[in-house]
Design a protein around this motif. Structure first.
Motif, PDB file in Angstrom:
ATOM      1  N   ASP A 457       0.826  -1.222   0.000  1.00  0.00           N
ATOM      2  CA  ASP A 457       0.000   0.000   0.000  1.00  0.00           C
ATOM      3  C   ASP A 457       0.853   1.263   0.000  1.00  0.00           C
ATOM      4  N   HIS A 458       1.945   1.241  -0.739  1.00  0.00           N
ATOM      5  CA  HIS A 458       2.808   2.412  -0.956  1.00  0.00           C
ATOM      6  C   HIS A 458       3.396   2.970   0.341  1.00  0.00           C
ATOM      7  N   ARG A 459       3.751   2.065   1.259  1.00  0.00           N
ATOM      8  CA  ARG A 459       4.347   2.521   2.524  1.00  0.00           C
ATOM      9  C   ARG A 459       5.878   2.493   2.480  1.00  0.00           C
ATOM     10  N   LEU A 460       6.473   1.974   1.412  1.00  0.00           N
ATOM     11  CA  LEU A 460       7.920   1.767   1.398  1.00  0.00           C
ATOM     12  C   LEU A 460       8.666   2.870   0.656  1.00  0.00           C
ATOM     13  N   LEU A 461       8.229   3.187  -0.542  1.00  0.00           N
ATOM     14  CA  LEU A 461       8.879   4.239  -1.326  1.00  0.00           C
ATOM     15  C   LEU A 461       8.273   5.590  -0.967  1.00  0.00           C
ATOM     16  N   PRO A 462       9.031   6.683  -1.172  1.00  0.00           N
ATOM     17  CA  PRO A 462       8.421   8.000  -0.976  1.00  0.00           C
ATOM     18  C   PRO A 462       7.260   8.163  -1.961  1.00  0.00           C
ATOM     19  N   SER A 463       6.325   9.007  -1.622  1.00  0.00           N
ATOM     20  CA  SER A 463       5.191   9.254  -2.514  1.00  0.00           C
ATOM     21  C   SER A 463       5.712   9.824  -3.840  1.00  0.00           C
ATOM     22  N   TYR A 464       5.251   9.269  -4.967  1.00  0.00           N
ATOM     23  CA  TYR A 464       5.738   9.743  -6.268  1.00  0.00           C
ATOM     24  C   TYR A 464       4.638   9.604  -7.318  1.00  0.00           C
ATOM     25  N   ARG A 465       4.737  10.473  -8.349  1.00  0.00           N
ATOM     26  CA  ARG A 465       3.779  10.412  -9.459  1.00  0.00           C
ATOM     27  C   ARG A 465       4.490  10.275 -10.804  1.00  0.00           C
ATOM     28  N   TYR A 466       5.828  10.355 -10.773  1.00  0.00           N
ATOM     29  CA  TYR A 466       6.623  10.299 -12.006  1.00  0.00           C
ATOM     30  C   TYR A 466       7.649   9.175 -11.871  1.00  0.00           C
ATOM     31  N   LEU A 467       7.652   8.291 -12.841  1.00  0.00           N
ATOM     32  CA  LEU A 467       8.469   7.077 -12.742  1.00  0.00           C
ATOM     33  C   LEU A 467       9.214   6.839 -14.050  1.00  0.00           C
ATOM     34  N   VAL A 468      10.523   6.528 -13.936  1.00  0.00           N
ATOM     35  CA  VAL A 468      11.324   6.117 -15.094  1.00  0.00           C
ATOM     36  C   VAL A 468      11.712   4.660 -14.887  1.00  0.00           C
ATOM     37  N   LEU A 469      11.368   3.813 -15.845  1.00  0.00           N
ATOM     38  CA  LEU A 469      11.694   2.383 -15.766  1.00  0.00           C
ATOM     39  C   LEU A 469      12.767   2.057 -16.802  1.00  0.00           C
ATOM     40  N   ASP A 470      13.996   1.864 -16.340  1.00  0.00           N
ATOM     41  CA  ASP A 470      15.076   1.414 -17.229  1.00  0.00           C
ATOM     42  C   ASP A 470      15.014  -0.111 -17.285  1.00  0.00           C
ATOM     43  N   GLU A 471      15.619  -0.705 -18.316  1.00  0.00           N
ATOM     44  CA  GLU A 471      15.539  -2.168 -18.519  1.00  0.00           C
ATOM     45  C   GLU A 471      14.068  -2.601 -18.467  1.00  0.00           C
ATOM     46  N   ALA A 472      13.225  -1.823 -19.157  1.00  0.00           N
ATOM     47  CA  ALA A 472      11.772  -2.009 -19.050  1.00  0.00           C
ATOM     48  C   ALA A 472      11.291  -3.291 -19.711  1.00  0.00           C
ATOM     49  N   HIS A 473      12.135  -3.943 -20.512  1.00  0.00           N
ATOM     50  CA  HIS A 473      11.697  -5.204 -21.134  1.00  0.00           C
ATOM     51  C   HIS A 473      11.507  -6.310 -20.094  1.00  0.00           C
ATOM     52  N   HIS A 474      11.956  -6.065 -18.845  1.00  0.00           N
ATOM     53  CA  HIS A 474      11.772  -7.048 -17.772  1.00  0.00           C
ATOM     54  C   HIS A 474      10.526  -6.784 -16.918  1.00  0.00           C
ATOM     55  N   LEU A 475       9.815  -5.697 -17.211  1.00  0.00           N
ATOM     56  CA  LEU A 475       8.746  -5.263 -16.311  1.00  0.00           C
ATOM     57  C   LEU A 475       7.651  -6.321 -16.149  1.00  0.00           C
ATOM     58  N   GLU A 476       7.204  -6.893 -17.258  1.00  0.00           N
ATOM     59  CA  GLU A 476       6.118  -7.872 -17.199  1.00  0.00           C
ATOM     60  C   GLU A 476       6.524  -9.115 -16.398  1.00  0.00           C
ATOM     61  N   GLU A 477       7.752  -9.559 -16.617  1.00  0.00           N
ATOM     62  CA  GLU A 477       8.268 -10.751 -15.907  1.00  0.00           C
ATOM     63  C   GLU A 477       8.343 -10.503 -14.400  1.00  0.00           C
ATOM     64  N   VAL A 478       8.834  -9.320 -14.003  1.00  0.00           N
ATOM     65  CA  VAL A 478       8.947  -8.993 -12.573  1.00  0.00           C
ATOM     66  C   VAL A 478       7.559  -8.852 -11.950  1.00  0.00           C
ATOM     67  N   ALA A 479       6.642  -8.243 -12.701  1.00  0.00           N
ATOM     68  CA  ALA A 479       5.265  -8.096 -12.199  1.00  0.00           C
ATOM     69  C   ALA A 479       4.635  -9.465 -11.966  1.00  0.00           C
ATOM     70  N   SER A 480       4.826 -10.395 -12.914  1.00  0.00           N
ATOM     71  CA  SER A 480       4.265 -11.748 -12.764  1.00  0.00           C
ATOM     72  C   SER A 480       4.786 -12.413 -11.497  1.00  0.00           C
ATOM     73  N   LYS A 481       6.088 -12.259 -11.272  1.00  0.00           N
ATOM     74  CA  LYS A 481       6.710 -12.897 -10.105  1.00  0.00           C
ATOM     75  C   LYS A 481       6.193 -12.287  -8.798  1.00  0.00           C
ATOM     76  N   HIS A 482       6.120 -10.966  -8.748  1.00  0.00           N
ATOM     77  CA  HIS A 482       5.774 -10.306  -7.484  1.00  0.00           C
ATOM     78  C   HIS A 482       4.292 -10.319  -7.176  1.00  0.00           C
ATOM     79  N   LEU A 483       3.483 -10.437  -8.208  1.00  0.00           N
ATOM     80  CA  LEU A 483       2.047 -10.476  -7.966  1.00  0.00           C
ATOM     81  C   LEU A 483       1.562 -11.914  -7.794  1.00  0.00           C
ATOM     82  N   GLY A 484       2.513 -12.852  -7.841  1.00  0.00           N
ATOM     83  CA  GLY A 484       2.209 -14.252  -7.544  1.00  0.00           C
ATOM     84  C   GLY A 484       2.752 -14.631  -6.172  1.00  0.00           C
ATOM     85  N   ASN A 485       2.838 -15.938  -5.918  1.00  0.00           N
ATOM     86  CA  ASN A 485       3.348 -16.428  -4.633  1.00  0.00           C
ATOM     87  C   ASN A 485       4.350 -17.544  -4.850  1.00  0.00           C
ATOM     88  N   GLN A 486       5.192 -17.741  -3.853  1.00  0.00           N
ATOM     89  CA  GLN A 486       6.194 -18.805  -3.932  1.00  0.00           C
ATOM     90  C   GLN A 486       6.404 -19.374  -2.526  1.00  0.00           C
TER      91      GLN A 486
END
Length: 959
Positions: A457-486
């Motif tokens: 619930d956005h308690r870890l990073l400072p509040s932000y509205r502007y985001l730069v994603l470098d190495e963005a070709h990995h975004l979908e893969e990281v999202a799949s991993k983090h929004l799942g469980n292990q």
């Protein structure tokens, strides 16, 4: 006292092998070299070819050398009454004693020191403890690797630097180090001896360090830090109402002043404008920027201007820690020189990357060492590191495998944090990093942290509205991993070890000792709860083992072996679960899970009640407060674990795919229970693109055939380009390199097409011969990329056999090392070498210059279609009446292919050849997708036997 530093070259590593060279350096206690001795030794056997290749020592060198008996006559007086020192002392001492015994002399029985051990403790941040690399990092000249005289001298220099460093440490640190080692051990004697020397000379501790709770720390308390924007004149530049154009002119002028050979790069200039426009007009941006564009500065320079001017925090996220560190250590210091205003950047990683000093202090005070050999070394390493680190970041430490286990017990985590009640709060590395992120102009983090923050619930990073994603070709893969469980087998085992390892070690025994001091009326009842917890934990473990053994049986019976798995997962087994077709054992598995759930629930509640009672009845001092906080943290872990396990066993979420992974080597202990959303595009829209004003996504590999259709569908961005929305800009920057002149792609059109995972012997023979011929022409300098670890292993041995007699070294991922960094370093150090790599070598490897002249791609990098997540995505596409091969397999493979191709040309002066052995690129209907996605190299097809001649000709043309 003196130190005798010994190095031996031998005919091999077994006890039957013989010494062929001795190097000896004698160092006084004042750390001066007082004597040296070296000699070849004549063995009674031939020197093997691989030893000659490694050491350069040939049969002719030892032909007239003294025999071992004569050589030992020179060695014995020099090691008499000395401390024997070597780099991996066990090896050299064993060989020496074997030789002494064979010649009828008494064995060496004096003290021994290992410089590998000393380096680990005293130089905790160097990247390798191998002799050559360590010497280089310490500034020691060491030109003749694997020659005993040069190795002994390098080891002596390392010893001198280690002892100098040890004697320069704060006395508090030395006293800590001494407490970790038994004095009966040589390392313990050595620590106490040097502690005594330092003690005699210390009157006051150095003001260089902060001293707190018996630790010497480099990092000072952080409460004084404020935003750089609050400083006088910090914002003068913005008060002049400078436009973005004025700002860019000022920045470029400053670059020209500082860097004589500064040249404007057209793609980078375009990137400045595109990023600024996206941020200022609140649009999302997809921008592909190839190698050499300078994309880090391409987004940082406009982001800082916009963010500071608009008083908005900009968050920059990368996929790899390497790039994070590069931004912090290279790009931000450069910008502080170049920008016309001061800036502050922070780096914030996941919490477990930071050391928790409260846990660390508690562990050291109890000498709570689970691995009796490795843990004291790791503890010593970290105590020295505290005198050097500002950040307390695990990435700075070179931890071994056991060291990672140790770190897991002392790393920061939310569940066991005392926050402001902790006596370490103002020296807490995590809270320092979080505080710095709050006051920074730009916060650098990673994709994993972005999604962890969303889940929290956005308690870890400072509040932000502007985001730069470098190495963005990995975004979908990281999202799949983090929004799942292990859930893994060790999820419970680690929690159990934290609570109870033996009667002395763990939270529960420590708590029992602590409450005994309190004398409360409830102590007997609490002791009863603690005592009953031990068999309770064991009972749960028995049920846990039964459950995982049953699940492993399912995997073994039903799974396909992942033959194309990378080296670190070789022998892996994967099995996807289907709600409509569960294995017949599943009913019993559900019953086992219910037992685990009930037992964990009962156990957690008992500990929770006990902890709550103690908090109410006892006066909490730091130790008790810390123990109860840690206990509550483990209890919460167990509660989470039972819920995640239940969700997996019941296959509760409809849009998720569930599967089991394990390896044959470690059986049920290797098992991982995985779940992941099949499609994350909707979640990304909801949690990222709909709620952020602007998200800039950049990478060298985002487009396929010069468009972003695939990445937009994967990330849920397809609707943002609509006329009504028009919130998405798409840009492909031209490459700054002249690929037409710098790179030649050769496709041997007569090369056989490989079908399936089985490799016919004639194919293998032809591949090995072709790589061999190319390597001979180039003198090594080749990187060969495989998609299958099995094929890499099949090529490795015959290729090594052909090339070793020609003095070209073959290095194989997963054979010579699993560590990509170490293998790359060895490849760079050994000029005539060829490197065979799988998965992790397709991207993120940087080998600029002459070291790499040829990249060979054996097969197009299609992902195995049997992986559960790929299967589930394919099924979803079929339900949508789409072709999974064209919509998923091809795009994924093209992006991977582009990443692989990008290993070759890293600078404007690099040149090289790509051999593409997979003729599907010219023969299949989909081959054009691969070739059209390349940045314009010269592409030629020819017969295999014409390749070497053409390579030679082209290299001469471009010289």
């Amino acid at each position: 006292m003196k130190y005798a530093i010994l190095d031996l070259e031998t005919t091999g590593h077994s006890v039957l092998d013989q010494i062929i060279q001795i190097g000896l350096v004698v160092v006084s206690d004042e750390l001066e070299i007082v004597d040296t001795f070296s000699t070849y030794v004549k063995p009674t056997v031939e020197i093997p070819l691989f030893i000659t290749n490694l050491t350069g020592i040939q049969q002719a060198d030892v032909q007239d050398a003294p025999d071992i008996n004569d050589a030992l006559l020179e060695v014995i007086p020099r090691i008499d009454d000395a401390v024997l020192v070597a780099h991996n002392v066990g090896f050299d001492a064993n060989f020496l004693n074997h030789a002494l015994d064979q010649c009828g002399y008494l064995p060496f029985s004096g003290r021994r020191l290992d410089t590998m051990e000393l380096l680990r403790i005293l130089f905790p941040s160097i990247t390798s403890y191998q002799l050559g690399t360590a010497a280089e990092q310490l500034g020691i000249v060491h030109e003749q690797h694997h020659q005993a005289d040069a190795d002994a001298m390098a080891t002596a220099e390392i010893l001198i630097q280690c002892v100098q460093k040890l004697r320069s440490l704060p006395l508090l640190t030395l006293q800590r180090l001494s407490s970790f080692f038994d004095e009966s051990k040589d390392i313990g004697w050595f620590m106490r001896y040097n502690e005594g020397l330092v003690e005699q000379g210390v009157v006051f501790e150095s003001a260089e360090f902060d001293y707190h709770r018996q630790f010497a720390l480099k990092a000072k308390p952080w409460q004084e830090e404020t935003s750089v924007r609050d400083a006088e004149h910090a914002n003068d530049y913005f008060e002049q109402n400078k436009s973005f154009e004025d700002y860019m002119n000022d920045v470029q002028e400053r670059f020209r002043e500082l860097y004589e050979h500064y040249e404007e790069r057209k793609p980078q200039l375009q990137m400045f404008d595109e990023v600024y426009e996206a941020l200022s007009k609140q649009k999302h941006l997809l921008i592909e920027a190839g190698t050499g564009t300078g994309k880090s500065l391409g987004y940082l320079i406009p982001s800082l201007y916009y963010g500071i001017q608009a008083e908005e925090k900009v968050v920059v996220s990368t996929h790899t820690i390497n790039l994070q560190e590069q931004l912090r250590n290279r790009d931000i210091p450069l910008l502080n020189e170049v920008l016309p205003f001061p800036i502050r950047a922070s780096l914030l990683k996941g919490r477990s990357n930071y050391l928790c000093m409260r846990k660390f202090e508690h562990k050291l005070n109890l000498l709570d060492f689970i691995a009796p050999v490795d843990d004291p070394i790791t503890a010593a390493q970290m105590v020295v590191w505290l005198t050097e680190t500002e950040n307390g970041d695990q990435e700075e430490l070179n931890l071994g495998l056991r060291g990672q286990d140790f770190w897991g017990t002392v790393s920061s985590d939310a569940d066991s944090c005392l926050n402001r009640a902790c006596p370490w709060f103002k020296r807490c590395y995590y809270h320092r990093a979080k505080h710095e992120a709050n006051i920074a102009d730009v916060c650098i983090t990673n994709h994993s942290m972005i999604f962890t923050d969303i889940q929290a619930d956005h308690r870890l990073l400072p509040s932000y509205r502007y985001l730069v994603l470098d190495e963005a070709h990995h975004l979908e893969e990281v999202a799949s991993k983090h929004l799942g469980n292990q859930v893994s087998y060790f999820s419970y085992i680690h929690a159990m070890s934290s609570l109870f390892k033996d009667t002395r070690t763990g939270l529960l025994p420590s708590l029992r000792v602590k409450i005994a001091e309190e004398g409360d009326d409830h102590t007997a009842a609490w002791n009863e709860t603690i005592d009953s917890a031990y068999p309770g934990l064991q009972t749960i473990k028995e049920y846990w083992d039964q459950l995982f053994e049953a699940l492993y049986d399912v995997v073994v019976q039903h799974a396909q072996q992942a033959s194309d798995a990378p080296s670190e997962q070789a022998g892996g087994l994967v099995f996807r679960l289907s709600r409509n077709d569960l294995p017949e054992q599943w009913t019993k598995i559900v019953e086992s899970e219910q037992e685990v759930y009930l037992q964990l629930n009962r156990f957690s509640k008992a500990l929770e009640k006990m902890s709550s009672d103690m908090k109410e009845r006892l006066d909490e001092d730091l130790v008790l407060s810390g123990l109860l906080t840690d206990l509550n943290g483990v209890v919460r872990d167990l509660q989470r674990l039972k819920d995640e396990l239940r969700q997996f066993i019941k296959l509760e979420l409809d849009d998720y795919v569930y599967w089991l992974e394990g390896t044959q080597a470690y059986k049920h202990r290797s098992l991982q229970l995985m779940s992941s959303p099949t499609d994350v595009s909707g979640l990304l829209r909801k949690y990222l693109f709909d709620v952020k004003e602007s998200v800039v996504m950049t990478s060298a590999t985002l487009s396929i055939q010069k468009n972003f259709t695939y990445v937009k569908e994967q990330l849920g961005l397809d609707s943002y380009g609509d006329e009504e929305e028009h919130r998405l800009n798409e840009v492909i920057l031209e490459s700054p390199f002249n690929y037409r002149k710098q790179a030649l792609v050769i496709i041997p059109r007569d090369f056989p097409v490989l079908k399936g995972a089985n490799v016919p012997s004639d194919y293998l023979e032809k591949l090995v011969q072709s790589i061999h011929d190319s390597a001979l022409l180039l003198g090594g300098k080749m990187l060969v990329l495989f998609t299958s670890y099995r094929m890499l292993k099949q090529v490795y041995d015959p290729l090594k056999e052909l090339l070793e007699p020609k003095h070209i070294t073959v290095l194989g991922q997963g054979i010579d090392s699993n560590n990509r960094t170490k293998l790359t370093r060895r490849f760079l150090q050994q000029q005539s070498s060829i490197l065979l790599g799988t998965s992790s070598f397709w991207e993120g490897v940087d080998i600029p210059g002459e070291a790499l002249q040829c990249l060979a791609i054996v097969r197009l990098p299609f992902q195995p279609p049997i992986h559960p997540l790929i299967e589930a995505k394919s099924e979803l596409l079929l339900r949508q009446k789409k072709n999974p091969f064209m919509k998923l397999s091809i795009p994924q493979a093209v992006i991977r292919f582009k990443q692989g191709f990008g290993r070759l040309v890293r600078t404007a002066s690099d040149k090289g050849i790509v051999i593409l052995y997979d003729t599907r690129v010219i023969e299949s209907y989909y081959g054009k997708h691969f070739l059209y996605s390349l940045p314009g190299p010269k592409i030629e097809t020819m017969h295999t036997d014409q390749m070497v001649q053409r390579m030679d000709q082209w290299l001469k043309e471009v010289e």
